[in-house]
Design an enzyme around this catalytic site. Sequence first.
Site, PDB file in Angstrom:
ATOM      1  N   GLU A 138       0.811  -1.225   0.000  1.00 55.70           N
ATOM      2  CA  GLU A 138       0.000   0.000   0.000  1.00 55.70           C
ATOM      3  C   GLU A 138       0.836   1.264   0.000  1.00 55.70           C
ATOM      4  O   GLU A 138       0.427   2.292  -0.544  1.00 55.70           O
ATOM      5  CB  GLU A 138      -0.961   0.022   1.192  1.00 55.70           C
ATOM      6  CG  GLU A 138      -2.119  -0.968   1.086  1.00 55.70           C
ATOM      7  CD  GLU A 138      -1.784  -2.330   1.646  1.00 55.70           C
ATOM      8  OE1 GLU A 138      -0.597  -2.550   2.043  1.00 55.70           O
ATOM      9  OE2 GLU A 138      -2.681  -3.190   1.709  1.00 55.70           O
TER      10      GLU A 138
ATOM     11  N   PHE B  17     -11.634  -7.364  13.956  1.00 59.56           N
ATOM     12  CA  PHE B  17     -10.542  -7.773  13.091  1.00 59.56           C
ATOM     13  C   PHE B  17     -10.223  -6.646  12.100  1.00 59.56           C
ATOM     14  O   PHE B  17     -11.109  -6.122  11.438  1.00 59.56           O
ATOM     15  CB  PHE B  17     -10.917  -9.054  12.332  1.00 59.56           C
ATOM     16  CG  PHE B  17      -9.853  -9.495  11.366  1.00 59.56           C
ATOM     17  CD1 PHE B  17      -8.590  -9.862  11.835  1.00 59.56           C
ATOM     18  CD2 PHE B  17     -10.100  -9.526  10.006  1.00 59.56           C
ATOM     19  CE1 PHE B  17      -7.604 -10.257  10.957  1.00 59.56           C
ATOM     20  CE2 PHE B  17      -9.114  -9.921   9.122  1.00 59.56           C
ATOM     21  CZ  PHE B  17      -7.858 -10.293   9.590  1.00 59.56           C
ATOM     22  N   GLN B  18      -8.961  -6.298  12.017  1.00 50.74           N
ATOM     23  CA  GLN B  18      -8.465  -5.236  11.126  1.00 50.74           C
ATOM     24  C   GLN B  18      -9.109  -3.889  11.372  1.00 50.74           C
ATOM     25  O   GLN B  18      -9.247  -3.070  10.472  1.00 50.74           O
ATOM     26  CB  GLN B  18      -8.594  -5.658   9.658  1.00 50.74           C
ATOM     27  CG  GLN B  18      -7.675  -6.832   9.344  1.00 50.74           C
ATOM     28  CD  GLN B  18      -7.509  -7.098   7.862  1.00 50.74           C
ATOM     29  OE1 GLN B  18      -8.396  -6.827   7.072  1.00 50.74           O
ATOM     30  NE2 GLN B  18      -6.360  -7.651   7.501  1.00 50.74           N
TER      31      GLN B  18
ATOM     32  N   LYS C 277     -17.577  -0.692   6.137  1.00 53.14           N
ATOM     33  CA  LYS C 277     -18.079  -1.646   5.138  1.00 53.14           C
ATOM     34  C   LYS C 277     -19.590  -1.532   4.944  1.00 53.14           C
ATOM     35  O   LYS C 277     -20.082  -1.557   3.819  1.00 53.14           O
ATOM     36  CB  LYS C 277     -17.709  -3.070   5.582  1.00 53.14           C
ATOM     37  CG  LYS C 277     -17.969  -4.112   4.523  1.00 53.14           C
ATOM     38  CD  LYS C 277     -17.335  -5.450   4.889  1.00 53.14           C
ATOM     39  CE  LYS C 277     -17.434  -6.412   3.722  1.00 53.14           C
ATOM     40  NZ  LYS C 277     -16.769  -7.698   4.010  1.00 53.14           N
TER      41      LYS C 277
ATOM     42  N   MET D 179      24.294   8.582   2.650  1.00 42.06           N
ATOM     43  CA  MET D 179      24.151   9.874   3.309  1.00 42.06           C
ATOM     44  C   MET D 179      24.466   9.764   4.800  1.00 42.06           C
ATOM     45  O   MET D 179      25.090  10.644   5.383  1.00 42.06           O
ATOM     46  CB  MET D 179      22.736  10.416   3.089  1.00 42.06           C
ATOM     47  CG  MET D 179      22.529  11.813   3.614  1.00 42.06           C
ATOM     48  SD  MET D 179      23.707  12.980   2.908  1.00 42.06           S
ATOM     49  CE  MET D 179      22.755  13.647   1.551  1.00 42.06           C
TER      50      MET D 179
HETATM   51  C1  LIG Z   1      12.394   5.589   5.566  1.00 44.24           C
HETATM   52  C2  LIG Z   1      13.681   6.234   5.920  1.00 44.24           C
HETATM   53  N1  LIG Z   1      14.509   5.639   6.806  1.00 44.24           N
HETATM   54  C3  LIG Z   1      15.691   6.209   7.120  1.00 44.24           C
HETATM   55  C4  LIG Z   1      16.057   7.395   6.564  1.00 44.24           C
HETATM   56  C5  LIG Z   1      17.391   8.045   6.921  1.00 44.24           C
HETATM   57  N2  LIG Z   1      18.259   8.087   5.754  1.00 44.24           N
HETATM   58  C6  LIG Z   1      18.374   9.203   4.989  1.00 44.24           C
HETATM   59  S1  LIG Z   1      19.370   8.972   3.666  1.00 44.24           S
HETATM   60  C7  LIG Z   1      19.686   7.395   4.107  1.00 44.24           C
HETATM   61  C8  LIG Z   1      20.597   6.530   3.287  1.00 44.24           C
HETATM   62  C9  LIG Z   1      19.999   6.180   1.987  1.00 44.24           C
HETATM   63  O1  LIG Z   1      20.811   5.180   1.414  1.00 44.24           O
HETATM   64  P1  LIG Z   1      20.785   4.907  -0.133  1.00 44.24           P
HETATM   65  O2  LIG Z   1      19.398   4.713  -0.603  1.00 44.24           O
HETATM   66  O3  LIG Z   1      21.734   3.836  -0.452  1.00 44.24           O
HETATM   67  O4  LIG Z   1      21.239   6.313  -0.735  1.00 44.24           O
HETATM   68  P2  LIG Z   1      22.706   6.980  -0.737  1.00 44.24           P
HETATM   69  O5  LIG Z   1      22.736   8.009   0.329  1.00 44.24           O
HETATM   70  O6  LIG Z   1      23.710   5.908  -0.519  1.00 44.24           O
HETATM   71  O7  LIG Z   1      22.812   7.613  -2.093  1.00 44.24           O
HETATM   72  C10 LIG Z   1      19.013   7.057   5.286  1.00 44.24           C
HETATM   73  C11 LIG Z   1      19.100   5.756   5.959  1.00 44.24           C
HETATM   74  C12 LIG Z   1      15.152   7.995   5.662  1.00 44.24           C
HETATM   75  N3  LIG Z   1      15.389   9.169   5.093  1.00 44.24           N
HETATM   76  N4  LIG Z   1      13.993   7.378   5.344  1.00 44.24           N
END
Ligand SMILES: Cc1ncc(C[n+]2csc(CCOP(=O)(O)OP(=O)(O)O)c2C)c(N)n1
Lengths: 584, 183
Positions: A51, A113-114, A163, A485
Amino acid sequence: MTQKITGAQALIRALELENVDTIFGLPGGCILPAYDPLLDSPIRHILVRHEQGAGHMAEGYAHVTGRPGVAMVTSGPAATNMVTPLCDAFMDSIPMICITGQVPTTAIGTDAFQECDTVGITRSVTKHNELIMSADDIPLMVRQAFHIATTGRPGPVLLDLPKDVLQNSMTWHWPSDKEVLDSLPGYKPVSKGHPRMIKEAARMILDAKQPILYAGGGILKARAADALRELAELIDTPVVTTLMARGAFPDDHPLCLGMPGMHGNATAITAMQKSDLLITLGARFDDRITGKVATFAPDAKIIHVDIDPAEQGKVRRPDVPIVGDCRLVIEEIIKAIKDLLNGGEKQQDISAWKSRVSGWREQFPLYYPTNEPGEALKPQYCLEQLRDGAPEGTILCSGVGQHQMWSSQYWKFNEPYTWVNSGGLGTMGFSVPAAIGAKVGRPDRTVWAVDGDGCFQMTAQELVTASVERIPIKVAILNNSYLGMVRQWQEMFYEERYSEVYLSPELPDFVKWAESMGCIGIRVESPEEVQPAIEKANSIDDRSVVVEFRVDAGEKVFPMVPAGFSNDDVLLHPDQNNRREFLR
Amino acid sequence: MSTNSYASSHPAHHILSVLVQNRPGVLARVSGLFARRGYNIFSLAVAPTEDPMLSRITIVVDVESAPLEQVVKQLFKLVDVVKISELDPRRSVERELLMATVRVPAEDRAQVVELTNIFEGKILAVGVEAITVSLDGSPDKIDDFEELLRGYGIVELQRTGRVALPKLDKEARLKAVKHGKAS
Ligand SMILES: Cc1ncc(C[n+]2csc(CCOP(=O)(O)OP(=O)(O)O)c2C)c(N)n1
Ligand SMILES: [Mg+2]
């Protein structure tokens, strides 16, 4: 017309009358009744694999079309799976309608449920939400939802449908515009700016010596890109476009300075910092833009145009607040400036300011060290090649992380609505489903999703949706084997103590994974392979393509204003640091 | 002694009078906005108005005026909120109702009755060892009454939270926080 139909039939008919052509969704127990009349409807339903994907698809669709995206899911876990996209849409002011099933009215409150308190859970991540308790209310509530989602500051609206409400029969009545407005006595968005404020803004603009147009996502929401361009050219003033506004002003325009903020370019950051007037248009002084607020643009007066009065003075008190629709207000400001000029007033000479800005641009172009033979592939190089190989009008979506910042930095956005990303919430996993939604909204366009190896693993299964539903998109994974990042922050601010950011260089096998989902998979490991791979990907139109670029894990995003830093202390690429003094 | 006194400890309080559509969930929407921003609502009273489609929520808030502005603007954005007025405490009449059961032996009961009469309160019920009294009036007066009752030993106490309307004198007017409505 006193014809009796079921609530579910009324719902689908109402959606048709609201010109919905596509619903992204996945059925289940409580929403079952609504899926039956859908079989007889011209509305296309796209069956997702999770979803959250439906929500991001609806967002991507809304981003590129300007029309609300619609997602429909069942109760409980399906509704909670929608929380992330709803919050994402709320933060980025995306018009979206979410329809959730709910347990029958007789079971509400019994921990059936749900059952979950969907309106309670989503209250703070929607512009508005409603639990519909009677089938007779469905048409009005649907009309209200579309009206609220698309007017004022756009946003997501959720309708929760028990529902039995879907099953009960009702007397069809399609409310008039007047009935809708009368039913919402507390909802009256202001769109026309205050004439006195507009005059004051015009005068202030002519008097400024160091003006900057600070364009935010509101420009795109208000479809004000043309107006912005006219204003910029009239007053010959440089424009910065925030992460949400990339494409709102053409990157190839001589007045365009590109993106300011945490990973903005040094010129855009510094020009705002040194400006004496920030003409703020549909932007909200986000902390990613201002850096340390106390030292942000200390000498700047502020004109702040925003349709949401709550943005005025939230972060920075404006000298001239104007509540209104960006397009209408900019057009009025243009008129007011022309009136003043025709009345014999003159604009200040801003040529010294402009040459200072040009100086920064020369000294501080975006920079990365180019590949030496045998060295690991640079992610920025991949982006440049993707950009240069992209067909005219390509829409670019991105995930969240380093690859997102490089996308925004290195792409050239010369057209509005060609950039789709998760700005406010920063939702990893956004790009693949958003790209699918964008492609559904603009089937005539090539849609590229630039994704991280981390992000891709969050929502990649929607490529199955893309294959089954024949929605061909292209995905470029910048695989640095890291949550890059986060790794960058650990390298810079935690003494290179890397904690839980290493993913894996080999797992998953992205090419096999792509193939298993019905896509073409391509792996690129060296600079020479980049261009041919991109050409091949661009030549395939009948299915989705995933190109995995194995890139240098050590590459960092520069410039950078670390959290809590002043924009004055922007960190340049180390190779540019010796020129720092020019940033005055 | 700790009391519920607001007026004494917070001279500059804010009273928001919020007119809302009388619908399920409205109170949760309104109070949720305060909770999310970490504001403590000091008191809150809700009831339908002369128009049964509308309810008035009277909120007394514990904040400085600058951040209050942001909450008020956010409140305006709620679709169910029709109008918000900030009432200037100097230019409005405020009322509150207190009910209290005081433990008091029969021989001392007369003192509590007398106190209640002085304050023009009411005796609601009398038991062997306890008496229930009520008082409506300005929040200051209610504070004083409560403090004096505490000397006897309050078993149960309930205050309604204040309701307020603008004064009817010439200067009195609703200081409308904003005329237009937000998006
Ligand atoms: C759902 C979610 N969880 C954690 C984060 C924290 N976060 C921001 S950037 C990042 C790393 C993303 O890794 P990747 O997709 O490999 O991108 P890269 O920075 O390596 O280009 C994380 C964990 C986030 N923004 N969103
Ligand atoms: Mg990565």
